[in-house]
Write a protein that holds these residues in place. Structure first.
Motif, PDB file in Angstrom:
ATOM      1  N   UNK A  88     -30.686 -46.717 -28.941  1.00 54.16           N
ATOM      2  CA  UNK A  88     -29.602 -47.269 -28.121  1.00 54.16           C
ATOM      3  C   UNK A  88     -28.929 -46.175 -27.291  1.00 54.16           C
ATOM      4  N   UNK A  89     -28.873 -44.957 -27.828  1.00 54.99           N
ATOM      5  CA  UNK A  89     -28.267 -43.855 -27.078  1.00 54.99           C
ATOM      6  C   UNK A  89     -29.069 -43.542 -25.820  1.00 54.99           C
ATOM      7  N   UNK A  90     -30.385 -43.545 -25.951  1.00 52.68           N
ATOM      8  CA  UNK A  90     -31.233 -43.176 -24.822  1.00 52.68           C
ATOM      9  C   UNK A  90     -31.368 -44.334 -23.822  1.00 52.68           C
ATOM     10  N   UNK A  91     -31.193 -45.555 -24.295  1.00 51.53           N
ATOM     11  CA  UNK A  91     -31.112 -46.696 -23.384  1.00 51.53           C
ATOM     12  C   UNK A  91     -29.834 -46.588 -22.554  1.00 51.53           C
ATOM     13  N   UNK A  92     -28.736 -46.231 -23.218  1.00 49.31           N
ATOM     14  CA  UNK A  92     -27.480 -45.994 -22.501  1.00 49.31           C
ATOM     15  C   UNK A  92     -27.635 -44.871 -21.493  1.00 49.31           C
ATOM     16  N   UNK A  93     -28.345 -43.815 -21.884  1.00 48.53           N
ATOM     17  CA  UNK A  93     -28.559 -42.678 -20.992  1.00 48.53           C
ATOM     18  C   UNK A  93     -29.368 -43.102 -19.768  1.00 48.53           C
ATOM     19  N   UNK A  94     -30.425 -43.878 -19.980  1.00 49.94           N
ATOM     20  CA  UNK A  94     -31.244 -44.347 -18.867  1.00 49.94           C
ATOM     21  C   UNK A  94     -30.414 -45.195 -17.904  1.00 49.94           C
ATOM     22  N   UNK A  95     -29.589 -46.062 -18.440  1.00 48.77           N
ATOM     23  CA  UNK A  95     -28.744 -46.907 -17.591  1.00 48.77           C
ATOM     24  C   UNK A  95     -27.698 -46.076 -16.846  1.00 48.77           C
ATOM     25  N   UNK A  96     -27.214 -45.015 -17.498  1.00 48.18           N
ATOM     26  CA  UNK A  96     -26.247 -44.136 -16.834  1.00 48.18           C
ATOM     27  C   UNK A  96     -26.897 -43.390 -15.678  1.00 48.18           C
ATOM     28  N   UNK A  97     -28.121 -42.924 -15.870  1.00 52.09           N
ATOM     29  CA  UNK A  97     -28.861 -42.296 -14.770  1.00 52.09           C
ATOM     30  C   UNK A  97     -29.038 -43.292 -13.618  1.00 52.09           C
ATOM     31  N   UNK A  98     -29.410 -44.505 -13.974  1.00 51.31           N
ATOM     32  CA  UNK A  98     -29.643 -45.525 -12.951  1.00 51.31           C
ATOM     33  C   UNK A  98     -28.371 -45.824 -12.169  1.00 51.31           C
ATOM     34  N   UNK A  99     -27.242 -45.876 -12.860  1.00 48.30           N
ATOM     35  CA  UNK A  99     -25.971 -46.144 -12.188  1.00 48.30           C
ATOM     36  C   UNK A  99     -25.606 -45.038 -11.204  1.00 48.30           C
ATOM     37  N   UNK A 100     -26.113 -43.820 -11.463  1.00 44.81           N
ATOM     38  CA  UNK A 100     -25.871 -42.686 -10.565  1.00 44.81           C
ATOM     39  C   UNK A 100     -26.968 -42.554  -9.503  1.00 44.81           C
ATOM     40  N   UNK A 101     -27.850 -43.565  -9.419  1.00 44.55           N
ATOM     41  CA  UNK A 101     -28.984 -43.532  -8.479  1.00 44.55           C
ATOM     42  C   UNK A 101     -29.949 -42.389  -8.791  1.00 44.55           C
ATOM     43  N   UNK A 102     -29.972 -41.950 -10.037  1.00 43.75           N
ATOM     44  CA  UNK A 102     -30.902 -40.912 -10.479  1.00 43.75           C
ATOM     45  C   UNK A 102     -32.105 -41.611 -11.129  1.00 43.75           C
ATOM     46  N   UNK A 103     -32.904 -42.262 -10.294  1.00 37.93           N
ATOM     47  CA  UNK A 103     -33.920 -43.186 -10.795  1.00 37.93           C
ATOM     48  C   UNK A 103     -35.107 -42.480 -11.446  1.00 37.93           C
ATOM     49  N   UNK A 104     -35.470 -41.301 -10.979  1.00 34.54           N
ATOM     50  CA  UNK A 104     -36.572 -40.587 -11.612  1.00 34.54           C
ATOM     51  C   UNK A 104     -36.215 -40.228 -13.054  1.00 34.54           C
ATOM     52  N   UNK A 105     -34.992 -39.752 -13.243  1.00 33.80           N
ATOM     53  CA  UNK A 105     -34.536 -39.422 -14.596  1.00 33.80           C
ATOM     54  C   UNK A 105     -34.469 -40.677 -15.460  1.00 33.80           C
ATOM     55  N   UNK A 106     -34.005 -41.774 -14.852  1.00 33.11           N
ATOM     56  CA  UNK A 106     -33.929 -43.036 -15.591  1.00 33.11           C
ATOM     57  C   UNK A 106     -35.316 -43.475 -16.049  1.00 33.11           C
ATOM     58  N   UNK A 107     -36.300 -43.375 -15.159  1.00 35.48           N
ATOM     59  CA  UNK A 107     -37.660 -43.791 -15.508  1.00 35.48           C
ATOM     60  C   UNK A 107     -38.244 -42.929 -16.628  1.00 35.48           C
ATOM     61  N   UNK A 108     -37.914 -41.650 -16.646  1.00 32.10           N
ATOM     62  CA  UNK A 108     -38.385 -40.792 -17.731  1.00 32.10           C
ATOM     63  C   UNK A 108     -37.843 -41.280 -19.073  1.00 32.10           C
ATOM     64  N   UNK A 109     -36.583 -41.674 -19.069  1.00 31.57           N
ATOM     65  CA  UNK A 109     -36.000 -42.182 -20.311  1.00 31.57           C
ATOM     66  C   UNK A 109     -36.594 -43.534 -20.689  1.00 31.57           C
ATOM     67  N   UNK A 110     -36.773 -44.406 -19.707  1.00 32.58           N
ATOM     68  CA  UNK A 110     -37.382 -45.708 -19.992  1.00 32.58           C
ATOM     69  C   UNK A 110     -38.799 -45.528 -20.546  1.00 32.58           C
ATOM     70  N   UNK A 111     -39.551 -44.595 -19.966  1.00 31.72           N
ATOM     71  CA  UNK A 111     -40.921 -44.340 -20.414  1.00 31.72           C
ATOM     72  C   UNK A 111     -40.935 -43.834 -21.850  1.00 31.72           C
ATOM     73  N   UNK A 112     -40.022 -42.926 -22.172  1.00 36.02           N
ATOM     74  CA  UNK A 112     -39.951 -42.395 -23.533  1.00 36.02           C
ATOM     75  C   UNK A 112     -39.615 -43.503 -24.528  1.00 36.02           C
TER      76      UNK A 112
END
Length: 265
Positions: A202-226
């Protein structure tokens, strides 16, 4: 549960000493608001209470499905007194054992003795101000009671004692997310990613969503992939798939990390 037909039957009336808290409903299995309270049980005619059938203790009434457990109020009071007396006796036998104080704190909370519980929490935090685990437990209890300032104070004390502890890193990471700083959160969460005992998806899902909210989509995708690699079931979740597709569209990714689903993937 009470039943009425054409206004005739049984019904609860009144609500005293309510305790409201979050939890999982035993019946509908949803995360909801639950309420314990005292009430009267009556025979009703045209929905008017006419014959009292005794006082009841309602336990865990669900805000969604309204189901609950119930017992006679006198039985509940007997159980309450036995539990509190046992907890006080256990603490008196070993005043230096924080686990006894925490057990009593839980009993006081369950039985709605919140003023006494607040006093016990404060005394326990003061007595065990150098005990990391006790400070975390008391801080978590304060957090559940909505006492944010007191909760943060305990967490800050614990972090100062052991800043490298995984629980300290978790608290610091969540604080960073709430402050809108996913990069700082990622640094805090990294030790947890490598720990079988402290990894929490749940922490890393929150992190991915936080990246996405900042338009940091590459970082978000790395978290989603993990997350998908560790827990493939995420690939079947509608909201997860929607979030992944949003970042894939933003980055212009030619292929999807998502598993195929149905006829259209």
């Amino acid at each position: 549960m009470p039943t009425t037909i054409n206004g005739i039957g049984t019904q609860y009336y009144g609500r005293k000493n309510p305790r409201v808290y979050g939890g999982i409903c035993e019946s509908c299995q949803r995360h909801v608001t639950l309420t314990d309270y005292e009430t009267g049980y009556y025979i009703v005619v045209l929905f008017i209470p006419v014959i009292p059938l005794g006082k009841k203790q309602i336990i865990g009434e669900c805000s969604a499905c309204r189901r609950h457990r119930v017992m006679p109020l006198k039985e509940w009071e007997r159980i309450r007194e036995e539990n509190l007396e046992s907890g006080l006796a256990g603490l008196a036998e070993n005043m230096d054992d924080p686990s006894k104080a925490l057990e009593l704190l839980q009993s006081m909370t369950v039985f709605n003795q919140l003023d006494e519980a607040m006093e016990l929490a404060a005394a326990t935090a003061k007595q065990h101000a150098k005990d990391f685990d006790t400070l975390i437990d008391i801080g978590s209890w304060y957090e559940r009671q909505g006492q944010t300032e007191l909760s943060n104070r305990c967490f800050d004390q614990a972090i100062a004692l052991d800043p490298a502890h995984p629980t300290s890193k978790r608290i610091q990471g969540v604080d960073a997310l709430q402050s809108g700083n996913p990069n700082e959160a990622a640094k805090c969460f990294e030790p947890l990613r490598k720990s079988a005992d402290f990894y929490d998806p749940s922490l890393f899902y929150m992190l991915a969503n936080a990246y996405q909210a900042k338009e940091m989509h590459e970082e978000a995708l790395e978290e989603f992939k993990d997350l998908l690699t560790r827990i493939p079931e995420f690939g079947n979740d509608k909201e997860f798939r929607k979030a992944v597709k949003k970042s894939e569209k933003a980055t212009g990714s030619p292929t999807s990390i998502l598993p195929k689903k149905g006829l259209f993937g």
